[in-house]
Design an enzyme around this catalytic site. Sequence first.
Site, PDB file in Angstrom:
ATOM      1  N   THR A 600       0.688  -1.113   0.260  1.00  0.00           N
ATOM      2  CA  THR A 600      -0.006   0.071   0.039  1.00  0.00           C
ATOM      3  C   THR A 600       0.882   1.383   0.071  1.00  0.00           C
ATOM      4  OG1 THR A 600      -0.075  -0.335   2.441  1.00  0.00           O
ATOM      5  CG2 THR A 600      -1.985  -1.033   1.137  1.00  0.00           C
ATOM      6  N   GLU A 670       1.981  12.429   1.459  1.00  0.00           N
ATOM      7  CA  GLU A 670       2.055  13.743   0.646  1.00  0.00           C
ATOM      8  C   GLU A 670       3.431  13.800   0.057  1.00  0.00           C
ATOM      9  OE1 GLU A 670      -0.796  16.640   2.903  1.00  0.00           O
ATOM     10  OE2 GLU A 670       0.260  15.400   4.041  1.00  0.00           O
TER      11      GLU A 670
HETATM   12 MO1  MOS Z   1      -4.019  16.361   3.715  1.00  0.00          MO
HETATM   13  S1  MOS Z   1      -3.892  17.875   2.618  1.00  0.00           S
HETATM   14  O1  MOS Z   1      -3.158  16.789   5.107  1.00  0.00           O
HETATM   15  O2  MOS Z   1      -5.466  15.708   3.842  1.00  0.00           O
END
Ligand code: MOS
Length: 712
Positions: A600, A670
């Site tokens: 994942t 991210e």
């Molecule tokens: Mo994220 S933009 O921290 O959901």
Amino acid sequence: MTTLTTATTLHTPAVGTAHTRIEGRDKVTGAARYAGEVPFADLAHGWLVLSTVARGRIRDLDTESVLAMPGVLAVLEHRNAPRLTTDYTSLLGMRPDPTCAVFQHDRVPHLGWPVALVVAETSEQAREAAETLVVHYEQEPHDVGFGAGHPDAYAADGHMPAVTEKGDLDAELAAAAVVVDAEYTTPEEHHHPMEPHAATARWDGGRLEVTDSNQGATWVVGELANLFSLDPAAVRVRSEHVGGGFGSKGVRAHQVAAVMAATVLQRPVRVVLTRRQMFSLAGYRSPTVQHVRLGADTDGHLRALAHRSLSQTATGYEFVESSAGVARVMYDADAHHTANRVVRLDVPSPTFMRAPGEAPGSFALEAALDELAEKCGIDPIELRLRNEPDRGPVSGLPFAGRNLAACLREGARRFGWGERDPRPGRRREGRLLLGTGMAAASFPAGAMPSTASATAHPDGTFTVRISAADIGTGARTALTLVAADALRTSPERVRVRIGDSDFGPAMIAGGSMGTRSWAWAIRVAAGELRERLALGTGIPPEGITVRSDTTEAIGALAAAERHSYGAQFAEVAVDPGTGEVRVRRMLGVFAAGRIVNPLTARNQLRGGMIWGISMALHEEAVRDRVSGGHVGADLAGYHVATHADVPRIEADWIEDTDPDDPVGIKGIGEIGIVGAAAAVANAVWHATGVRHRSLPIRPDRILAAAAEAPDA
Ligand code: MOS
């Protein structure tokens, strides 16, 4: 009573091994229910009516005729809706987004603002009535014109200080042998998770129950309790399965409207957003204009670095897309200036969207570095290595594990960077121009306090409860592996239950901190439970439960620059006849802490990189200055990378266990998107010899730039 002996048996670690999603079968067979599908007896349906003007006042709503339509139960609007409390402090010390505080006044701050909720027996009846409702407005002139020269721009903090300044910028720029001074722009971008926002609210024995799709039940409970002046203990929020969030799924208008209607009608009410409504109600990433100035010696040493970003926010709310923040981590310079500025326009509030700040900021900064490398005649990877800081460029704090150089070197090796001719426009394949580009990446690695519980059952199985949200990341599965290791048992013996605020406060799925924060709490609870069991205690029928709270442990972490890192590589083919850019392959090598579930995790990182392609080449929400709304506010008009746009993408990582985290995790949500668009843009320059400083790099932009080029 049973005595458990698992504590002494040999344990093969589960963390680090590939494990398919625990709920995967439920999802592909349709057994998994999402917020808009959970059945309720006596359910009524609400449909939001959105403003058709961008600024003004509601003069009147012709509710009478709508109330007479089949099945219609109520029309909630500013004259009859329950009053809300809005003067409280929300997440990250911010004010609540006024978009949530629906039906409190007659002002219209942007196009697509909720002006009414029509509630009916069926969703179709509610929609029919909502579309029939005539709303009279007093229209006022609006301003949605975002741009570099806007006179009302001002410096704004957001989740970090607005301005940092070190050294004499003008002096260092004047003394620099090589200067890059360029403006970069990124457009308005939207999250659009697969599952639209949906909530069902109902009162159950004096408790408010909300079945929702969100990134954190604790967050939603807190906001709803504040807005409706309720004891948080009297609010329960559940979100078993969530079909994507990316920052858009906090508290928004639909949950608040659903709670209002359930309160007024005293029956369950569901409100679901349509794809079009999401364009004005779900938040978005602000467009940016970024001015980057770099000054260097001939050997590439940075004397000056200035990164100034402008983004937009709403008239009644200040959200800052902090694009200049990434420069505070990536590179040092003798003079180092950064600033985040905003301008208030008659638009919906932007919000957090995957790698807020870093995603657009890394495009500008990493593209500028590429321009500097070209001007200095230094390889772009070598330029970055020469400018590796040994302390936080702005904070002066030590780095807690900065493995960027290792990512760059390993990426270069695997991508075949050494064979690259640095000169642009040299590689051809028929009529296609080929090029390669790279960019570096970082994203904060943090942890936030959470609580969890772990229960041992007499049959040798365990249940872990935490108010986590699996928004498609695989968090549920990762947490199962973490729990299994902490309990020295196999993942098959562990049930991890998530998505319920009654499990106690926990971090949201956000800021790349979800899995790490939850894993920490689970590790503590499960570890203590294992110690209890090792004492040979018998397990009563109700089991033995241990609770944890990581507030103190996380508060004790020493101040440091804590980040994940990455190196992104892209190869593109540009068709000079059509202006089409196609990405041929991408490689991302990341240093993102210990990887809990390679299966994942790779999926997460690749998803971020694919979004980078999308950001570089496709995504752009176009706002019409006359109406104040979007042109093509749907997934036909808003282009995203789809299968045919996505080539071979490799995401991999280097060993980077975080020594300060009990499991070694940093967070991977991210970092995958950071730098990805810059790598593509830099590859487009390498293919064509033309710099594209505005995203997306559309065919018309390629053709226009080629027509303007001196050798065209
Ligand atoms: Mo994220 S933009 O921290 O959901």
